[in-house]
Motif scaffolding. Sequence first.
Motif, short mmCIF file in Angstrom:
data_model
loop_
_atom_site.label_atom_id
_atom_site.label_comp_id
_atom_site.label_asym_id
_atom_site.label_seq_id
_atom_site.Cartn_x
_atom_site.Cartn_y
_atom_site.Cartn_z
N THR A 82 4.57 52.36 4.29
CA THR A 82 3.57 51.69 3.47
C THR A 82 2.63 50.84 4.32
N ALA A 83 3.17 50.13 5.30
CA ALA A 83 2.32 49.30 6.16
C ALA A 83 1.24 50.14 6.84
N ALA A 84 1.65 51.29 7.37
CA ALA A 84 0.68 52.17 8.02
C ALA A 84 -0.34 52.70 7.01
N TYR A 85 0.13 53.00 5.81
CA TYR A 85 -0.77 53.51 4.76
C TYR A 85 -1.80 52.45 4.37
N LEU A 86 -1.35 51.21 4.19
CA LEU A 86 -2.28 50.14 3.82
C LEU A 86 -3.34 49.95 4.90
N ALA A 87 -2.91 49.98 6.16
CA ALA A 87 -3.86 49.78 7.26
C ALA A 87 -4.88 50.91 7.33
N ARG A 88 -4.40 52.13 7.19
CA ARG A 88 -5.33 53.28 7.26
C ARG A 88 -6.26 53.31 6.05
N ARG A 89 -5.72 53.01 4.89
CA ARG A 89 -6.50 53.13 3.65
C ARG A 89 -7.55 52.04 3.53
N THR A 90 -7.24 50.82 3.97
CA THR A 90 -8.15 49.69 3.71
C THR A 90 -8.76 49.09 4.97
N GLY A 91 -8.18 49.37 6.14
CA GLY A 91 -8.65 48.72 7.36
C GLY A 91 -8.09 47.33 7.56
N CYS A 92 -7.12 46.93 6.73
CA CYS A 92 -6.53 45.60 6.86
C CYS A 92 -5.60 45.53 8.08
N ARG A 93 -5.23 44.33 8.43
CA ARG A 93 -4.23 44.09 9.47
C ARG A 93 -2.89 43.87 8.78
N VAL A 94 -1.82 44.45 9.32
CA VAL A 94 -0.50 44.36 8.68
C VAL A 94 0.56 43.99 9.71
N THR A 95 1.39 43.03 9.34
CA THR A 95 2.64 42.77 10.06
C THR A 95 3.78 43.08 9.12
N GLY A 96 4.68 43.95 9.55
CA GLY A 96 5.83 44.31 8.74
C GLY A 96 7.09 43.71 9.30
N ILE A 97 7.98 43.24 8.41
CA ILE A 97 9.29 42.76 8.85
C ILE A 97 10.37 43.48 8.07
#
Length: 468
Positions: A82-97
Motif C-alpha cells: 500500500t505504501a508503494a501504491y500511495l506514493a506512485r498514485r499520488t506522488g506523496c512521501r511515505v514512511t512505513g513501519i
Amino acid sequence: MPEPHQHQEAQVEAFYDHEDDVYRSFWDSSGSLHWGYFSDLSQTDPDAFPEASRRWTDLLLDRSGIGPGSYVLDIGCGNGTTAAYLARRTGCRVTGIDISGVRVGHARDRARALPNVEFRKASAALLPFADGAFTHVWSQATLYHVPDRERALDEIHRVLAEGGTLVLDDLVTPTPRVTDTGRRVVYERLMFEPGPSHQEYERALRERGFAVLDGSDLTPHLRKSYELLAERAQAAFPEHTAAYRQVTSAIDAHDVGWSAFVASKVTDRLEWVYEASGDLTLQEKYDAWSATYEEDLPGSYQDCPRTAASRLADLLGDRSARVLDVGAGTGLCGTALADHGFRDVTAVDLSDGMLRQAAHKHVYRELVRHDIEQPFPWAKASFDAAVASGVFTFGHARPPALAHITDQLREGGILAVTFRDDYLDSEPEIERMIKGLPLRLRSRTPITVFDDTPMSVLAFEKYGEATA
C-alpha cells in the motif's frame, strides 16, 4: 524482564514473520493483507477477494485527501504494497513501519526504486518520529494487534500535524460479552483482547482531539472477506479454511466487527470552522463536530442563542406563532425558545449531524436540512418570526442569505440575528443587505462571548416591500 506489552508484540512479530508466506499464497500474492470492500455482497467467486481488497484501498485513498505534498505514515505497512501504491498514485512521501522485521525487509525490497518511500521496524505504541511530523497517518488492519491500542492512538495524534488526517480501519468488538467460540477463533487465534465497539472507538478518537469526519461499519464486508478467503485457502491450507468459517460464525454472533474512520486533528474547533481554507466543507466540519459541539464551547457562548430567543420573545407576544430557527445547530436556540413558551418551531441547518443532536431536545415541530444560501422549501411569508444565531459570521453564511430568511417572514414578522461586532465592521455587504431589505431595526443588544468577543443581537420587524 520485558514488559507485558513488549512480550505480546514479540508474539505478534514472530507470528507474522513465520506466516507471511502462507498468507501471501491465498490472500494476495503482492503481500497486501487486509480485508475487502465488495460492490456486491452476494458475490460467491473467491477470485473476487483481491479486487475487493484493492477497491477498499482506493476508497480510503479517495477519502484521505492525500496528494503530492503529503507526508504519510503507514502504520502496519506489512510488505509495503500500500505504501508503494500511495506514493506512485499520488506522488506523496511515505514512511512505513511494521513490527515484523520479515515484512519490513520485503517492503524495502519492493521500494528500492521509489525515492519517496522508506520503511522502518517500529511499534505503533512508540513511534520514533517528531511531534507533528506527518500530514497523514494511514493504518489498515493493524491497530487491533497493538496491545496498548490507546497509547498507539495517543502516539498517532502526537505525530500528526495540526489539521492532519488519520485514515484507519480496525477490528472492533460490537458486544460487551463475546462467546467462548468467538474468543477462541478470533481473539486467541489472532492474539488480541476484545476491544472497543464502533461507538466507543469513535469516542476515543474524539477524546484525543480528533474530529471524526467519517465512521463506517464494514462488518458485512468483513464477513464476505472471510467467506471467500476460506474458499481460497481450501486446497493448500484446509486448517485456515476451517478457522475462517468459524470466524464468519463469530461475526454473525457479533463477537467481532470491522470499522473504518477518517478523522482530522483539530485542537481549536471554533477556529477550525471559521477557517475558509482547507478541503472540508462547512457541512462536513459541523457533521464532525456535532457530537461534542456543546461541551467544546465555553458556557458564555450560550448567552448568544439565549439572548436572541429572549429578544424575539420580547417583540412577539403570541407564543403560538410559527418560528423558524435558522442554523439551528444542536438546538440551543430552540431550547431557549421553548423556555419562552414557543412550541411551533422549525429547525433548519446545513448539517445532518447537528440536526440529529437537535432532535434529542424535542423542541422542534420539524427539522430540515437546507443550505440557506438557496431559497427555502416553503412559500414566502410562511413564518411569523425567525432567529439566526451564529449564522452570519466568518466562513459561514454569506450576506445574501439574509434575503431568503426575510422572504420567509410575513409582514410584521420578527427577525432576531446575532453578529460578531468585528464581522459587522469588516463586512460592509451585510450593512448594505440590511438596508436593502424591508427590515426595521427594533433593538440592538450587546453581549460578550468567548470571554472577549463583543457581539450584538439585532432584532428587526418586517414592514412590507423592499426599499432598494
